[in-house]
Design a protein around this motif. Sequence first.
Motif, PDB file in Angstrom:
ATOM      1  N   PRO A  60       0.900  -1.125  -0.036  1.00  0.00           N
ATOM      2  CA  PRO A  60       0.051  -0.190  -0.054  1.00  0.00           C
ATOM      3  C   PRO A  60       0.799   1.124   0.081  1.00  0.00           C
ATOM      4  N   ASP A  61       0.283   2.323  -0.485  1.00  0.00           N
ATOM      5  CA  ASP A  61       1.057   3.584  -0.505  1.00  0.00           C
ATOM      6  C   ASP A  61       1.543   4.147   0.834  1.00  0.00           C
ATOM      7  N   ASP A  62       0.241   3.856   1.991  1.00  0.00           N
ATOM      8  CA  ASP A  62       0.642   4.229   3.134  1.00  0.00           C
ATOM      9  C   ASP A  62       1.166   3.213   3.920  1.00  0.00           C
ATOM     10  N   ASP A  63       2.588   3.350   4.518  1.00  0.00           N
ATOM     11  CA  ASP A  63       3.253   2.451   5.180  1.00  0.00           C
ATOM     12  C   ASP A  63       2.464   2.080   6.648  1.00  0.00           C
ATOM     13  N   GLY A  64       1.828   3.132   7.016  1.00  0.00           N
ATOM     14  CA  GLY A  64       1.004   2.859   8.362  1.00  0.00           C
ATOM     15  C   GLY A  64       0.182   1.776   8.206  1.00  0.00           C
ATOM     16  N   LEU A  65      -0.135   1.304   7.325  1.00  0.00           N
ATOM     17  CA  LEU A  65      -1.340   0.317   6.897  1.00  0.00           C
ATOM     18  C   LEU A  65      -0.636  -1.095   7.630  1.00  0.00           C
ATOM     19  N   TYR A  66       0.496  -1.111   7.148  1.00  0.00           N
ATOM     20  CA  TYR A  66       1.228  -2.621   8.008  1.00  0.00           C
ATOM     21  C   TYR A  66       0.780  -2.693   9.317  1.00  0.00           C
ATOM     22  N   GLN A  67       0.865  -1.318  10.271  1.00  0.00           N
ATOM     23  CA  GLN A  67       0.593  -1.544  11.600  1.00  0.00           C
ATOM     24  C   GLN A  67      -0.828  -1.710  11.873  1.00  0.00           C
ATOM     25  N   VAL A  68      -1.692  -1.036  10.956  1.00  0.00           N
ATOM     26  CA  VAL A  68      -3.089  -1.321  10.940  1.00  0.00           C
ATOM     27  C   VAL A  68      -3.509  -2.748  10.983  1.00  0.00           C
ATOM     28  N   LEU A  69      -2.935  -3.245  10.122  1.00  0.00           N
ATOM     29  CA  LEU A  69      -3.227  -4.866   9.799  1.00  0.00           C
ATOM     30  C   LEU A  69      -2.527  -5.642  10.893  1.00  0.00           C
ATOM     31  N   LYS A  70      -1.659  -5.293  11.388  1.00  0.00           N
ATOM     32  CA  LYS A  70      -0.810  -6.071  12.657  1.00  0.00           C
ATOM     33  C   LYS A  70      -1.918  -5.683  13.618  1.00  0.00           C
ATOM     34  N   ASP A  71      -2.230  -4.648  14.093  1.00  0.00           N
ATOM     35  CA  ASP A  71      -3.190  -4.322  15.074  1.00  0.00           C
ATOM     36  C   ASP A  71      -4.409  -4.881  15.165  1.00  0.00           C
ATOM     37  N   ALA A  72      -4.891  -5.063  13.805  1.00  0.00           N
ATOM     38  CA  ALA A  72      -6.162  -5.868  13.660  1.00  0.00           C
ATOM     39  C   ALA A  72      -6.291  -7.406  14.230  1.00  0.00           C
ATOM     40  N   GLY A  73      -5.023  -7.892  13.976  1.00  0.00           N
ATOM     41  CA  GLY A  73      -4.910  -9.173  14.327  1.00  0.00           C
ATOM     42  C   GLY A  73      -4.270 -10.152  13.439  1.00  0.00           C
ATOM     43  N   ALA A  74      -3.647  -9.583  12.338  1.00  0.00           N
ATOM     44  CA  ALA A  74      -2.906 -10.383  11.471  1.00  0.00           C
ATOM     45  C   ALA A  74      -1.532 -10.574  12.108  1.00  0.00           C
ATOM     46  N   ASN A  75      -1.140 -12.030  11.765  1.00  0.00           N
ATOM     47  CA  ASN A  75       0.240 -12.353  12.435  1.00  0.00           C
ATOM     48  C   ASN A  75       1.337 -12.406  11.414  1.00  0.00           C
ATOM     49  N   THR A  76       0.902 -12.537  10.074  1.00  0.00           N
ATOM     50  CA  THR A  76       1.908 -12.654   9.068  1.00  0.00           C
ATOM     51  C   THR A  76       1.501 -11.776   7.881  1.00  0.00           C
ATOM     52  N   ILE A  77       1.989 -11.507   6.855  1.00  0.00           N
ATOM     53  CA  ILE A  77       1.817 -10.726   5.627  1.00  0.00           C
ATOM     54  C   ILE A  77       2.508 -11.157   4.337  1.00  0.00           C
ATOM     55  N   GLY A  78       1.719 -11.355   3.304  1.00  0.00           N
ATOM     56  CA  GLY A  78       2.543 -11.805   2.183  1.00  0.00           C
ATOM     57  C   GLY A  78       2.260 -10.659   1.068  1.00  0.00           C
ATOM     58  N   LEU A  79       3.372 -10.157   0.778  1.00  0.00           N
ATOM     59  CA  LEU A  79       3.785  -8.962  -0.171  1.00  0.00           C
ATOM     60  C   LEU A  79       4.483  -9.702  -1.590  1.00  0.00           C
ATOM     61  N   HIS A  80       3.506  -9.787  -2.502  1.00  0.00           N
ATOM     62  CA  HIS A  80       3.946 -10.995  -3.733  1.00  0.00           C
ATOM     63  C   HIS A  80       4.527 -10.277  -4.956  1.00  0.00           C
ATOM     64  N   VAL A  81       6.021 -10.272  -5.077  1.00  0.00           N
ATOM     65  CA  VAL A  81       6.462  -9.763  -5.955  1.00  0.00           C
ATOM     66  C   VAL A  81       6.501 -10.585  -7.251  1.00  0.00           C
ATOM     67  N   GLU A  82       5.956 -11.913  -7.274  1.00  0.00           N
ATOM     68  CA  GLU A  82       5.814 -12.858  -8.664  1.00  0.00           C
ATOM     69  C   GLU A  82       7.321 -13.207  -9.088  1.00  0.00           C
ATOM     70  N   SER A  83       7.937 -12.102  -9.273  1.00  0.00           N
ATOM     71  CA  SER A  83       9.440 -12.355  -9.993  1.00  0.00           C
ATOM     72  C   SER A  83      10.275 -11.324  -9.795  1.00  0.00           C
ATOM     73  N   PHE A  84      11.744 -11.785  -9.449  1.00  0.00           N
ATOM     74  CA  PHE A  84      12.462 -10.748  -9.194  1.00  0.00           C
ATOM     75  C   PHE A  84      13.412 -10.412 -10.623  1.00  0.00           C
TER      76      PHE A  84
END
Length: 376
Positions: free
Chosen positions: A221-245
């Motif tokens: 997401p554009d807003d880096d603060g949303l990682y903390q929002v997701l964590k605070d909501a109760g998410a334990n892990t996050i997948g940010l899928h690049v698909e290819s390097f």
Amino acid sequence: MKDSLERAGDGSGFPSSEIAWRLVDLQNKGIRTESRMEAGRRGGAGPSDDAAFRMGSTTVMLPAFNGPAESSPYTLVEGDDGYALQFEGKTLMYLDPVSRPKFYDLTTKDGIAYNKIAVRHSSDVLASTVIQSCIRWSPNDRCKFCAIGHSLEAGATIAKKSPEQLAEVVQAAERLDGITQITLTTGTPNETDRGALHLAACVRAIRKISNLPIQVQCEPPDDDGLYQVLKDAGANTIGLHVESFDERVRREMMPSKSAIKLETYFSAFEKAVTVFGKNQVTTYVILGMGEDPELTLAGCARAAAMGVYPFVVPLRPLRGTLLEHAEPPSSVYMEQMYRNVAGLLAEAELTSASSMAGCAKCGACSALPSFEKLQV
């Protein structure tokens, strides 16, 4: 390589190199079945056209409904001793198909089938694409390997799952089918939060009725603060899928999504690890799309050094996608890449077992966890 592996595994959870190699080959070539499998997944945003099987002590997802499976040298034959996996007519081992989940037979009070809200992956993972539409779903923009729009067109799912619907299904799946983790992914609805806000709302609703570990998956997401929002909501892990390097492959295979450059992903990895912790951020890497192996391994090494688990999988040519008629990667190539990535994981002290939820924790669509164990 032995011609007969008989019963797969010994229950220890540490497959032999021969079992690991056979899994690589099966996930590339698929499996032919003599009868329609009772449970399987067709269409969707990730690896699909497959069915779940128990291979010894491990549950694996094998292509059973895509094009390569139709001409696979592997067949599953039901007999008096169970389901025999045969290679060119010779029995190698026995597999146990995972039975259809009980929660699939239930509906919401307004008549929506539970399996249109969430489905089971592997034997114990509940997964849902919470927003089934994507701004990139058009002939010129879509990711060539993705089938997210087809399951919606076929009526196999609904466009947007409400937090309340998901909580209801989670409660039933946990009670009836013993799910142990949850994965929530999303199509990309916009260029700002990229679905993160709806994911957070869904996680909050689930947290009211379940303590199961949850992975959320979205574009950075554009807003880096949303990682903390997701964590605070109760998410334990996050997948940010690049698909290819490999940026060339990304431009060719993801005409729209490739506008998010690799450096943006690495920046997102760094910020997400700060919030979720080492081994709790994953990225999905598809092999067999013409990528440069050296660039791919360099990207995996850089991600792993940051604490991000690069979950590598073979290309699955899904029906209805723009790569429907593509050839899967060779098993020799996949084995080599698995060994190299497993070595990188060991150096970075990352393991699939240490991830709390998501693709790495499940591992059923990849042979990488098996190669991790061969490092021990």
